[in-house]
Design a protein around this motif. Structure first.
Motif, PDB file in Angstrom:
ATOM      1  N   GLY A  48      -0.156  94.451  44.376  1.00 13.37           N
ATOM      2  CA  GLY A  48       0.051  93.455  43.322  1.00 13.37           C
ATOM      3  C   GLY A  48      -1.101  93.407  42.343  1.00 13.37           C
ATOM      4  N   ALA A  49      -2.332  93.482  42.862  1.00 10.95           N
ATOM      5  CA  ALA A  49      -3.500  93.476  41.980  1.00 10.95           C
ATOM      6  C   ALA A  49      -3.512  94.704  41.079  1.00 10.95           C
ATOM      7  CB  ALA A  49      -4.781  93.417  42.812  1.00 10.95           C
ATOM      8  N   ALA A  50      -3.150  95.870  41.655  1.00  8.60           N
ATOM      9  CA  ALA A  50      -3.105  97.091  40.857  1.00  8.60           C
ATOM     10  C   ALA A  50      -2.058  96.980  39.756  1.00  8.60           C
ATOM     11  CB  ALA A  50      -2.811  98.297  41.753  1.00  8.60           C
ATOM     12  N   VAL A  51      -0.877  96.404  40.074  1.00  3.99           N
ATOM     13  CA  VAL A  51       0.176  96.228  39.062  1.00  3.99           C
ATOM     14  C   VAL A  51      -0.300  95.302  37.952  1.00  3.99           C
ATOM     15  CG1 VAL A  51       2.475  95.270  38.657  1.00  3.99           C
ATOM     16  CG2 VAL A  51       2.064  96.737  40.643  1.00  3.99           C
ATOM     17  N   ILE A  52      -0.978  94.221  38.316  1.00  2.12           N
ATOM     18  CA  ILE A  52      -1.474  93.275  37.307  1.00  2.12           C
ATOM     19  C   ILE A  52      -2.516  93.941  36.410  1.00  2.12           C
ATOM     20  CG2 ILE A  52      -2.796  91.149  36.993  1.00  2.12           C
ATOM     21  CD1 ILE A  52      -1.448  90.073  39.523  1.00  2.12           C
ATOM     22  N   VAL A  53      -3.444  94.703  37.036  1.00  2.00           N
ATOM     23  CA  VAL A  53      -4.474  95.385  36.255  1.00  2.00           C
ATOM     24  C   VAL A  53      -3.844  96.399  35.302  1.00  2.00           C
ATOM     25  CG1 VAL A  53      -6.431  96.970  36.380  1.00  2.00           C
ATOM     26  CG2 VAL A  53      -6.294  95.023  37.935  1.00  2.00           C
ATOM     27  N   LEU A  54      -2.870  97.177  35.809  1.00  2.00           N
ATOM     28  CA  LEU A  54      -2.196  98.152  34.948  1.00  2.00           C
ATOM     29  C   LEU A  54      -1.441  97.459  33.825  1.00  2.00           C
ATOM     30  CD1 LEU A  54      -0.831 100.715  37.581  1.00  2.00           C
ATOM     31  CD2 LEU A  54      -2.704 101.045  35.961  1.00  2.00           C
ATOM     32  N   GLY A  55      -0.791  96.342  34.137  1.00  2.00           N
ATOM     33  CA  GLY A  55      -0.060  95.610  33.105  1.00  2.00           C
ATOM     34  C   GLY A  55      -0.983  95.083  32.026  1.00  2.00           C
ATOM     35  N   ILE A  56      -2.123  94.508  32.434  1.00  2.00           N
ATOM     36  CA  ILE A  56      -3.088  94.001  31.453  1.00  2.00           C
ATOM     37  C   ILE A  56      -3.650  95.146  30.616  1.00  2.00           C
ATOM     38  CG2 ILE A  56      -5.324  92.880  31.195  1.00  2.00           C
ATOM     39  CD1 ILE A  56      -4.666  91.207  33.650  1.00  2.00           C
ATOM     40  N   THR A  57      -3.942  96.276  31.284  1.00  2.00           N
ATOM     41  CA  THR A  57      -4.462  97.438  30.559  1.00  2.00           C
ATOM     42  C   THR A  57      -3.462  97.940  29.530  1.00  2.00           C
ATOM     43  OG1 THR A  57      -5.770  98.079  32.500  1.00  2.00           O
ATOM     44  CG2 THR A  57      -5.413  99.754  30.793  1.00  2.00           C
ATOM     45  N   ALA A  58      -2.185  98.046  29.954  1.00  2.00           N
ATOM     46  CA  ALA A  58      -1.141  98.499  29.029  1.00  2.00           C
ATOM     47  C   ALA A  58      -0.987  97.537  27.858  1.00  2.00           C
ATOM     48  CB  ALA A  58       0.184  98.655  29.772  1.00  2.00           C
ATOM     49  N   LEU A  59      -1.065  96.232  28.131  1.00  2.00           N
ATOM     50  CA  LEU A  59      -0.940  95.240  27.070  1.00  2.00           C
ATOM     51  C   LEU A  59      -2.094  95.347  26.080  1.00  2.00           C
ATOM     52  CD1 LEU A  59       0.521  92.790  25.871  1.00  2.00           C
ATOM     53  CD2 LEU A  59      -0.789  91.340  27.416  1.00  2.00           C
TER      54      LEU A  59
END
Length: 233
Positions: A48-59
């Protein structure tokens, strides 16, 4: 009697009962289950943390680095490269007058700036000159590509033929002595596509319109002023 009782207790200690074995097995399974559960929680938490980090990075990348900015098309200079006069008879207010036909050759220095991180590919560019909504000249520039954060410059030449609108202009020899002003409009359109890492594509249509005032006399022909504006769709 005491000896038999002690012997029985010793046997129970040496050989645990079935209830004790079941309890021990239950405790082992419970501890194993808790370890597996903690491991699963850790795995899901890390995922979940990795998904959140990737999502923030993509944004952040979408809003900054990968955000497609509008290309900038600029007419750096516009000059007359040549002119030619001719005379034709025409009827104006029931009188036969000598109407002057004049043709101009415009030379424009234009630049196309791409402020993005990806290249911008565009098709052939058309520049059309108008007098009172009538096209009097068209110039074409070849298709090309502007690299990331680069600017290309082009020189465009176009012949403007006033023959189709000469009678509406009503330019006579008397008017050419003191000079007349001729109002022209130009429209340049550049159509292209921006592609970022093959994932994001955007079609862009850049339009530049100009109002051009010519000062024309027998002794002098030149551009008095030019006003241009650009829009991106």
């Amino acid at each position: 009697m005491a000896t038999e009782k002690e012997s029985g207790n010793a046997k129970q200690l040496a050989h645990p009962s079935l209830d004790q074995e079941a309890a021990a097995a239950c405790r082992w399974r419970s501890a194993h289950y808790l370890r597996r559960r903690r491991c699963a929680f850790w795995c899901f938490g890390c995922f979940g943390a990795a998904v959140i980090v990737l999502g923030i990075t993509a944004l952040v990348l979408a809003l900054t680095l990968f955000k497609v900015k509008d290309p900038e098309f600029t007419i750096n200079s516009l000059s007359l490269a040549g002119s030619h006069f001719a005379v034709a008879n025409g009827a104006v207010d029931d009188d036969v007058l000598s109407v002057f036909l004049f043709n101009f050759t415009f030379e424009a220095d234009v630049s196309l700036k791409n402020p993005n991180v990806a290249s911008f590919r565009f098709g052939s560019t058309a520049t059309t000159f108008f007098y009172e909504e009538t096209a009097v000249g068209v110039a074409y520039a070849p298709a090309g590509e502007v690299g990331a954060d680069r600017t290309v410059r082009m020189t465009v030449r176009v012949d403007v033929m006033t023959n189709p609108v000469a009678r509406r202009m009503n330019v006579t020899a008397e008017k050419l002595v003191t000079g007349v002003e001729v109002e022209l409009k130009s429209l340049t359109e550049v159509q292209g596509r921006m592609k970022v890492w093959g994932m994001y594509k955007r079609d862009l249509d850049v339009k530049v319109s100009c109002d051009i005032t010519l000062q024309v006399s027998m002794a002098y022909q030149g551009i008095k002023n030019t006003r241009c504006s650009a829009a991106v769709e």
